[in-house]
Design an enzyme around this catalytic site. Structure first.
Site, PDB file in Angstrom:
ATOM      1  NE  ARG A 126      31.651  49.931  39.352  1.00 50.24           N
ATOM      2  CZ  ARG A 126      31.656  49.371  38.147  1.00 50.24           C
ATOM      3  NH1 ARG A 126      30.995  49.927  37.148  1.00 50.24           N
ATOM      4  NH2 ARG A 126      32.313  48.236  37.949  1.00 50.24           N
TER       5      ARG A 126
ATOM      6  CB  SER B  46      36.422  47.186  41.490  1.00 53.60           C
ATOM      7  OG  SER B  46      36.394  46.416  40.342  1.00 53.60           O
TER       8      SER B  46
ATOM      9  CD  GLU C 195      33.312  50.074  42.518  1.00 55.69           C
ATOM     10  OE1 GLU C 195      34.228  49.657  41.811  1.00 55.69           O
ATOM     11  OE2 GLU C 195      32.237  49.481  42.646  1.00 55.69           O
TER      12      GLU C 195
HETATM   13  N1  EPU Z   1      44.825  45.016  34.427  1.00 52.87           N
HETATM   14  C1  EPU Z   1      46.137  44.764  34.789  1.00 52.87           C
HETATM   15  N2  EPU Z   1      46.382  44.178  35.998  1.00 52.87           N
HETATM   16  C2  EPU Z   1      45.381  43.831  36.842  1.00 52.87           C
HETATM   17  C3  EPU Z   1      44.051  44.078  36.487  1.00 52.87           C
HETATM   18  C4  EPU Z   1      43.794  44.674  35.278  1.00 52.87           C
HETATM   19  O1  EPU Z   1      47.045  45.053  34.056  1.00 52.87           O
HETATM   20  O2  EPU Z   1      45.697  43.295  37.912  1.00 52.87           O
HETATM   21  C5  EPU Z   1      44.554  45.633  33.125  1.00 52.87           C
HETATM   22  C6  EPU Z   1      44.493  44.598  32.013  1.00 52.87           C
HETATM   23  O3  EPU Z   1      45.048  45.150  30.862  1.00 52.87           O
HETATM   24  C7  EPU Z   1      42.988  44.446  31.776  1.00 52.87           C
HETATM   25  C8  EPU Z   1      42.480  45.839  32.099  1.00 52.87           C
HETATM   26  O4  EPU Z   1      43.315  46.291  33.149  1.00 52.87           O
HETATM   27  O5  EPU Z   1      42.748  44.076  30.472  1.00 52.87           O
HETATM   28  C9  EPU Z   1      41.061  45.907  32.529  1.00 52.87           C
HETATM   29  O6  EPU Z   1      40.846  44.929  33.551  1.00 52.87           O
HETATM   30  P1  EPU Z   1      39.413  44.255  33.720  1.00 52.87           P
HETATM   31  O7  EPU Z   1      38.864  43.897  32.398  1.00 52.87           O
HETATM   32  O8  EPU Z   1      39.532  43.194  34.733  1.00 52.87           O
HETATM   33  O9  EPU Z   1      38.493  45.432  34.209  1.00 52.87           O
HETATM   34  P2  EPU Z   1      38.689  46.570  35.294  1.00 52.87           P
HETATM   35  O10 EPU Z   1      38.638  47.870  34.600  1.00 52.87           O
HETATM   36  O11 EPU Z   1      39.874  46.295  36.149  1.00 52.87           O
HETATM   37  C10 EPU Z   1      36.128  46.918  35.668  1.00 52.87           C
HETATM   38  C11 EPU Z   1      35.143  46.964  36.789  1.00 52.87           C
HETATM   39  C12 EPU Z   1      34.823  45.561  37.281  1.00 52.87           C
HETATM   40  C13 EPU Z   1      34.274  44.759  36.107  1.00 52.87           C
HETATM   41  C14 EPU Z   1      35.327  44.756  34.991  1.00 52.87           C
HETATM   42  C15 EPU Z   1      34.851  44.081  33.742  1.00 52.87           C
HETATM   43  C16 EPU Z   1      35.592  49.082  37.875  1.00 52.87           C
HETATM   44  C17 EPU Z   1      36.055  49.770  39.099  1.00 52.87           C
HETATM   45  N3  EPU Z   1      35.674  47.750  37.882  1.00 52.87           N
HETATM   46  O12 EPU Z   1      37.360  46.396  36.187  1.00 52.87           O
HETATM   47  O13 EPU Z   1      33.796  45.692  38.252  1.00 52.87           O
HETATM   48  O14 EPU Z   1      33.969  43.429  36.493  1.00 52.87           O
HETATM   49  O15 EPU Z   1      35.628  46.121  34.630  1.00 52.87           O
HETATM   50  O16 EPU Z   1      33.990  44.905  33.055  1.00 52.87           O
HETATM   51  O17 EPU Z   1      35.128  49.731  36.950  1.00 52.87           O
HETATM   52  C18 EPU Z   1      33.328  45.843  40.567  1.00 52.87           C
HETATM   53  O18 EPU Z   1      32.894  46.977  40.346  1.00 52.87           O
HETATM   54  O19 EPU Z   1      33.328  45.337  41.716  1.00 52.87           O
HETATM   55  C19 EPU Z   1      33.905  45.079  39.478  1.00 52.87           C
HETATM   56  C20 EPU Z   1      34.485  43.897  39.659  1.00 52.87           C
END
Ligand code: EPU
Length: 337
Positions: free
Chosen positions: A164, A238, A333
């Site tokens: 990012r 995010s 972010e």
């Molecule tokens: N998790 C939780 N609780 C939650 C959310 C997530 O426990 O409420 C844990 C779960 O174990 C899940 C893990 O976190 O498996 C990862 O969650 P997720 O796959 O949803 O990905 P993220 O790391 O929370 C990032 C990006 C998203 C992108 C997803 C999928 C960032 C800041 N965000 O989220 O990007 O869609 O990965 O690759 O890196 C965005 O930038 O606007 C965005 C949505």
């Protein structure tokens, strides 16, 4: 070119925050941008370059000029048996580009469908999702220097992409306006399917050699399950970045929180900020007119008529709780203006 005055920005930011800009200019072509820069207005008053407004929170009226690129176009510049170079205009909708190229059978953008925002903003923060980042496919970025009006093409390396992050958020912050982005897309099968929800959805659908379109369709379904529909619920995706910690910091956290969710990231580890926020009891909660999304705690959303200040208030409360429970500093972010 037409510079409008006292324009509501409600329709121009995905959070749907109702603030006003004292000046507003649409850049519908490269010539428009050249005229705007020649005019010198960006050297005289504060400005903000607004793409899809999907990563921005306005906390007050903006006393300056909002520049909104709306130029359109997706053109294949060159092509051989293995690869195509595609140039997209900054004002093109990112997801339209991703779906268009994916439907034509090109590999590279299929994991990145349905990300809100415009092409011109993608290199600034190196958008990413489901195992892919814009940097994996960006070949070059065409931008104009605000101070001189000079056009420059940045190679992928020159953009210094990170998680990012890019040179446009650091050394060159507010110094260039992106007008077009070139992408190198593959014509042979090159997929990234290791994100677990994607792996299991492909398996459920009995797809072993996925086409880019099959991946994109899975991604769109996964996004629908986890993220609010930007057409119905205002948010900035995010709201926080996933924090990066060293191996020793992780070991200390694991001693108290053995179930902490983390992923290797280069030499370090990325913590799932959504998990940290959920553990602090924020998932599904709200403060004022801003909620924490109940399917993904990393997303803050507008419950109806929220102000930017309310967004910042809940964000600060979350940051404080995560800091006090885990000793980890969450970084926003979204850009607060
Ligand atoms: N998790 C939780 N609780 C939650 C959310 C997530 O426990 O409420 C844990 C779960 O174990 C899940 C893990 O976190 O498996 C990862 O969650 P997720 O796959 O949803 O990905 P993220 O790391 O929370 C990032 C990006 C998203 C992108 C997803 C999928 C960032 C800041 N965000 O989220 O990007 O869609 O990965 O690759 O890196 C965005 O930038 O606007 C965005 C949505």
């Amino acid at each position: 070119m037409d510079i409008k005055e006292n324009i509501s920005l409600k329709a121009y930011n995905t959070f749907g925050i109702d603030v006003c800009a004292s000046k507003y200019a649409e850049v519908s072509s490269e010539e428009d941008l050249q005229h705007l820069l020649a005019d010198g207005i960006l050297k005289e008053c504060p400005f903000v370059i607004l793409g899809g407004g999907s990563n921005i929170v306005f906390v007050k009226d903006f006393d300056g000029i909002v520049v909104h690129p709306t130029n359109k176009g997706i053109n294949i510049i060159s092509e051989n048996d293995n690869e195509a170079v595609v140039e997209a205009a900054a004002g093109e909708t990112w997801s339209n580009l991703a779906w268009t190229m994916t439907r034509q059978g090109y590999y590279g953008l299929e994991n990145l469908v349905e990300i809100p925002g415009c092409v011109g903003a993608a290199p600034i923060q190196n958008v990413g999702a489901y195992g892919r980042e814009a940097k994996d496919v960006i070949k070059y970025v065409v931008a104009y220097e605000i101070a001189t009006g000079t056009k420059k093409t940045f190679t992928n390396k020159e953009c210094r992409f990170g998680y990012r992050n890019s040179i446009f958020k650091n050394e060159l912050k507010d110094q260039y306006i992106v007008i077009a982005v070139g992408f190198a897309l593959s014509k042979t099968m090159e997929v990234t399917t290791n994100y677990s929800a994607l792996t299991s959805m492909l398996c459920d659908r009995n797809i072993t050699s996925p086409t880019p379109l099959q991946i994109a369709e899975c991604i769109a379904d996964i996004r629908r399950q986890k993220l609010p529909d930007p057409k119905e619920i205002g948010s900035a995706g995010s709201f926080f970045k996933n924090p990066i910690v060293t191996h020793s910091q992780l070991e200390i956290l694991k001693a108290t929180y053995p179930n902490i969710v983390c992923y290797p990231s280069g030499e370090h580890y990325k913590l799932a900020a959504g998990w940290l926020i959920e553990q602090c009891g924020w998932k599904g909660r709200s403060l004022g007119k801003v909620g924490v999304y109940d399917k993904q705690a990393l997303v803050l959303f507008n419950k109806g008529g929220c102000t930017g200040t309310e967004v910042v208030n809940i964000a600060n409360a979350i940051v404080a709780d995560v800091e006090s429970k885990f000793g980890v500093q969450l970084e926003k972010e979204a850009i607060i203006i």
